[in-house]
Structure formats: structure tokens, C-alpha cells
Write a protein that holds these residues in place. Structure first.
Motif, short mmCIF file in Angstrom:
data_model
loop_
_atom_site.label_atom_id
_atom_site.label_comp_id
_atom_site.label_asym_id
_atom_site.label_seq_id
_atom_site.Cartn_x
_atom_site.Cartn_y
_atom_site.Cartn_z
N SER A 8 15.27 10.97 -2.54
CA SER A 8 14.09 11.07 -3.39
C SER A 8 12.80 11.00 -2.55
CB SER A 8 14.08 9.97 -4.45
OG SER A 8 14.06 8.70 -3.85
N GLN A 9 12.81 10.21 -1.48
CA GLN A 9 11.65 10.15 -0.60
C GLN A 9 11.45 11.48 0.13
OE1 GLN A 9 12.95 6.66 1.58
NE2 GLN A 9 11.15 5.53 0.87
N LEU A 10 12.54 12.09 0.59
CA LEU A 10 12.45 13.38 1.27
C LEU A 10 11.95 14.46 0.32
CD1 LEU A 10 15.68 13.35 3.44
CD2 LEU A 10 13.32 13.13 4.23
N GLU A 11 12.40 14.44 -0.92
CA GLU A 11 11.92 15.42 -1.91
C GLU A 11 10.43 15.25 -2.16
OE1 GLU A 11 14.47 14.79 -5.26
OE2 GLU A 11 16.10 15.95 -4.39
N ALA A 12 9.98 14.01 -2.24
CA ALA A 12 8.55 13.76 -2.45
C ALA A 12 7.74 14.22 -1.23
CB ALA A 12 8.32 12.27 -2.71
N MET A 13 8.28 13.99 -0.05
CA MET A 13 7.59 14.42 1.16
C MET A 13 7.48 15.94 1.22
SD MET A 13 9.31 11.81 3.89
CE MET A 13 8.36 12.22 5.34
N SER A 14 8.56 16.63 0.89
CA SER A 14 8.54 18.09 0.98
C SER A 14 7.63 18.72 -0.06
CB SER A 14 9.96 18.66 0.86
OG SER A 14 10.45 18.45 -0.44
N ALA A 15 7.38 18.01 -1.16
CA ALA A 15 6.52 18.54 -2.22
C ALA A 15 5.04 18.24 -1.99
CB ALA A 15 6.95 17.97 -3.56
N SER A 16 4.73 17.55 -0.92
CA SER A 16 3.34 17.17 -0.65
C SER A 16 2.47 18.41 -0.44
CB SER A 16 3.26 16.29 0.59
OG SER A 16 1.91 16.05 0.93
N PRO A 17 1.35 18.51 -1.15
CA PRO A 17 0.48 19.67 -0.99
C PRO A 17 -0.38 19.59 0.27
CG PRO A 17 -0.46 18.17 -2.58
CD PRO A 17 0.89 17.61 -2.20
N TRP A 18 -0.36 18.48 0.98
CA TRP A 18 -1.23 18.28 2.13
C TRP A 18 -0.61 18.74 3.44
CZ3 TRP A 18 -5.51 17.68 -0.14
CH2 TRP A 18 -5.62 16.95 -1.31
N PHE A 27 9.28 19.64 9.21
CA PHE A 27 9.94 18.78 8.24
C PHE A 27 11.30 19.35 7.87
CE2 PHE A 27 11.04 17.71 3.89
CZ PHE A 27 10.96 16.34 3.91
N SER A 28 11.34 20.63 7.57
CA SER A 28 12.59 21.27 7.17
C SER A 28 13.64 21.20 8.27
CB SER A 28 12.32 22.73 6.80
OG SER A 28 13.52 23.41 6.56
N LEU A 29 13.25 21.53 9.49
CA LEU A 29 14.22 21.54 10.59
C LEU A 29 14.66 20.13 10.99
CD1 LEU A 29 12.61 24.29 12.83
CD2 LEU A 29 14.62 24.52 11.36
N TYR A 30 13.73 19.21 11.03
CA TYR A 30 14.04 17.87 11.54
C TYR A 30 14.69 16.99 10.48
CZ TYR A 30 13.41 13.41 13.93
OH TYR A 30 13.63 12.20 14.53
N TYR A 31 14.08 16.89 9.32
CA TYR A 31 14.59 15.97 8.30
C TYR A 31 15.68 16.58 7.42
CZ TYR A 31 11.02 12.51 9.32
OH TYR A 31 10.25 11.56 9.94
N ASN A 52 6.40 15.73 17.90
CA ASN A 52 6.20 14.30 17.62
C ASN A 52 4.90 14.08 16.85
OD1 ASN A 52 8.49 12.98 18.60
ND2 ASN A 52 7.71 12.99 20.70
N ASN A 53 3.83 14.76 17.27
CA ASN A 53 2.55 14.63 16.57
C ASN A 53 2.65 15.13 15.14
OD1 ASN A 53 1.31 13.52 18.81
ND2 ASN A 53 0.47 15.48 19.51
N ASP A 54 3.35 16.24 14.93
CA ASP A 54 3.54 16.76 13.58
C ASP A 54 4.33 15.78 12.71
OD1 ASP A 54 2.09 19.07 14.00
OD2 ASP A 54 3.85 20.30 14.44
N LEU A 55 5.37 15.17 13.26
CA LEU A 55 6.16 14.20 12.51
C LEU A 55 5.32 12.98 12.15
CD1 LEU A 55 9.52 14.38 14.49
CD2 LEU A 55 9.10 15.20 12.17
N ARG A 56 4.49 12.52 13.08
CA ARG A 56 3.61 11.39 12.81
C ARG A 56 2.60 11.77 11.72
NH1 ARG A 56 3.04 9.24 17.48
NH2 ARG A 56 1.96 11.02 18.35
N SER A 57 2.09 12.99 11.77
CA SER A 57 1.14 13.46 10.77
C SER A 57 1.80 13.54 9.39
CB SER A 57 0.59 14.83 11.17
OG SER A 57 -0.26 15.33 10.20
#
Length: 62
Positions: A8-18, A27-31, A52-57
Motif C-alpha cells: 500500500s505504501q508503494l502504491e501511494a508512492m507511485s501515485a504521487s503527482p510530484w 521508482f519502477s525499476l528499483y522498487y 541515489n539522489n533520485d531515490l532520496r528525492s
């Protein structure tokens, strides 16, 4: 260190408009696909530090 998220957390992250387009690809490749940072960097033709910077962002935006 790989962060552990629930489905559920991953789904919420992938739906983020930001998220930017590159952050969505990272996100798609890593998580979602479970690739290593080095593999994601090679696929996107960027450095490991950039991934790494993208993942932190991503974690900061959601």
C-alpha cells in the motif's frame, strides 16, 4: 540500505503527482522490479549517485 515498504505504501508512492518522469522510472525499476542501483543507473545511462539522489528525492516527496 534498501528501505522496506508495504504494498500500500508503494502504491501511494507511485501515485504521487510530484514525481518527475525520471523519478518514476527509477521508482519502477528499483522498487517495483527489484533491480540493483547499478542496474538502474546502467539502464537510464546515469551515474549511481544520480540514482541515489533520485531515490532520496522520491522518499522526501512522499
Amino acid at each position: 540500505m534498501k528501505y522496506k515498504y508495504s504494498v500500500s505504501q508503494l502504491e501511494a508512492m507511485s501515485a504521487s503527482p510530484w514525481l518527475t518522469d525520471r523519478e518514476r522510472r527509477v521508482f519502477s525499476l528499483y522498487y517495483q522490479r527489484g533491480w540493483a542501483i547499478e542496474d538502474v543507473a546502467a539502464e537510464l545511462d546515469v551515474s549511481r549517485g544520480t540514482v541515489n539522489n533520485d531515490l532520496r528525492s522520491i522518499r522526501g516527496k512522499v
